[in-house]
Design an enzyme around this catalytic site. Sequence first.
Site, PDB file in Angstrom:
ATOM      1  CG  PHE A 135      -5.438  -3.764   5.042  1.00  0.00           C
ATOM      2  CD1 PHE A 135      -5.476  -4.156   6.372  1.00  0.00           C
ATOM      3  CD2 PHE A 135      -4.301  -4.059   4.300  1.00  0.00           C
ATOM      4  CE1 PHE A 135      -4.414  -4.836   6.958  1.00  0.00           C
ATOM      5  CE2 PHE A 135      -3.224  -4.742   4.879  1.00  0.00           C
ATOM      6  CZ  PHE A 135      -3.280  -5.134   6.213  1.00  0.00           C
ATOM      7  CG  ASP A 222      -2.687   0.872  -0.604  1.00  0.00           C
ATOM      8  OD1 ASP A 222      -2.107   0.113  -1.411  1.00  0.00           O
ATOM      9  OD2 ASP A 222      -2.835   0.601   0.597  1.00  0.00           O
ATOM     10  CE  LYS A 251      -1.502  -8.092  -0.578  1.00  0.00           C
ATOM     11  NZ  LYS A 251      -1.941  -6.919   0.170  1.00  0.00           N
TER      12      LYS A 251
HETATM   13  C1  PLP Z   1      -1.581  -6.185   1.372  1.00  0.00           C
HETATM   14  C2  PLP Z   1      -1.844  -4.717   1.366  1.00  0.00           C
HETATM   15  C3  PLP Z   1      -1.023  -3.831   2.077  1.00  0.00           C
HETATM   16  C4  PLP Z   1       0.101  -4.291   2.959  1.00  0.00           C
HETATM   17  O1  PLP Z   1       1.098  -4.922   2.245  1.00  0.00           O
HETATM   18  P1  PLP Z   1       2.243  -5.753   3.035  1.00  0.00           P
HETATM   19  O2  PLP Z   1       3.192  -6.157   1.960  1.00  0.00           O
HETATM   20  O3  PLP Z   1       1.566  -6.888   3.710  1.00  0.00           O
HETATM   21  O4  PLP Z   1       2.852  -4.817   4.023  1.00  0.00           O
HETATM   22  C5  PLP Z   1      -1.289  -2.490   1.969  1.00  0.00           C
HETATM   23  N1  PLP Z   1      -2.311  -2.025   1.219  1.00  0.00           N
HETATM   24  C6  PLP Z   1      -3.109  -2.852   0.517  1.00  0.00           C
HETATM   25  C7  PLP Z   1      -4.190  -2.280  -0.322  1.00  0.00           C
HETATM   26  C8  PLP Z   1      -2.913  -4.228   0.578  1.00  0.00           C
HETATM   27  O5  PLP Z   1      -3.738  -5.048  -0.082  1.00  0.00           O
END
Ligand code: PLP
Length: 398
Positions: A135, A222, A251
């Site tokens: 994701f 990520d 986050k």
């Molecule tokens: C939450 C998340 C995203 C997206 O972040 P947003 O601030 O909602 O755009 C991308 N990568 C990972 C691993 C995430 O947990």
Amino acid sequence: MTAFIEAASPHVMNTYGRVPIALERGQGCRVWDVNGKEYLDALGGIAVNTLGHNHPKLVPALQHQLTQLIHTSNYYHVPGQETLAQMLVERSLMTNVFFCSTGLEANEAAIKIARKYGVDQGIARPEIVVFDYAFHGRSIATMTATSNPKVREGFGPLLDGFIRVAPNDYAALLAATEGNANITAVMLEPIQGEGGLHPMRADYLQQVRALCDARGWLLILDEVQTGMGRTGKWFAHQWAGIVPDVMTLAKGLGSGVPVGAVLAHGKAATVLQPGNHGSTFGGNPLAMRAGIETIRIMEEDGLLAHTSAVGEYLRAALREQLGSMDGVLDIRGQGLMIGVELSKPCGQLIGQAAEAGLLLSVTADTVIRLVPPLILSTAEADELVAKLKPLVQAVLAA
Ligand SMILES: *Cc1c(COP(=O)(O)O)cnc(C)c1O
């Protein structure tokens, strides 16, 4: 359901299947709804509220910042960007940082770096390796990089330039990339969050790092969810002893104030030049102060060691209380990023837990995800398990 919620619903776009409660205030790991009901927060705004709610050191610092500057413009220097960038590079072995506001934006910037890195070398159609269960966000590019069909359905045409492989399978990675001269990067989450809390093995991450080195590919991690101490180290990849070329954060970085960042070093650090990328809100003084204070307070209060210890404690308690239940398949994770996998779908637990005074989430249909504030105490961990146990029993018995 309160009148407040019914009145508030018609004009907000219906993009979330929301639990029918409305939260009003918080203190530490607890929040209260508009009716005064108390909840233990094991969700932390989805791994966002690093320092919990109304933190006694964070709030005065942000209040002070509000009286100075909230926002200026990237037309001018923003001193907080220099300070936060330095704090991040000192903890990550990266050298350069671009600030934005969200996770998907950080990943968009990383994807742009990977593409331009290729184009600069004469690769006209660069390709990026991504993973099953990944994701990366919900913009067109990051949604294409995401694997869940539910995220992508209805939003085609998707982008070209992504190759998908199975995680933790080095042979599959070799086979999928063999002879492909267009590949410029491999992009992955050290622990896949939304996809079901699947950790990448340390030896696999080391193999991917070595392969990227051998082939001249960028390794993009990520760490939007796993970063900022969530796993008990500043960044989850540090458990595997590797260093990425590009890393994305968001986050937990601002303890609730929207802050995102892409960090890079080596050949990736100079790919973006003036005019190549930007963000109106990115790196504004309020956001930078939130990031700076988050790191400062985490260090002052020893939150990395605390996260490791209380995470260990919570996993042990979960194993003891839930581990032997028929239908509890696995209890996994690192630090305070914990997944409890059940043998059946359990999405209804989000609402049932809220009713029982506990905030949590469920990912990939069957995995209960616990990502509480990093200030969680062992007493609160005990309370969490005590609240969760009968809920899980009921779901499994149903
Ligand atoms: C939450 C998340 C995203 C997206 O972040 P947003 O601030 O909602 O755009 C991308 N990568 C990972 C691993 C995430 O947990």
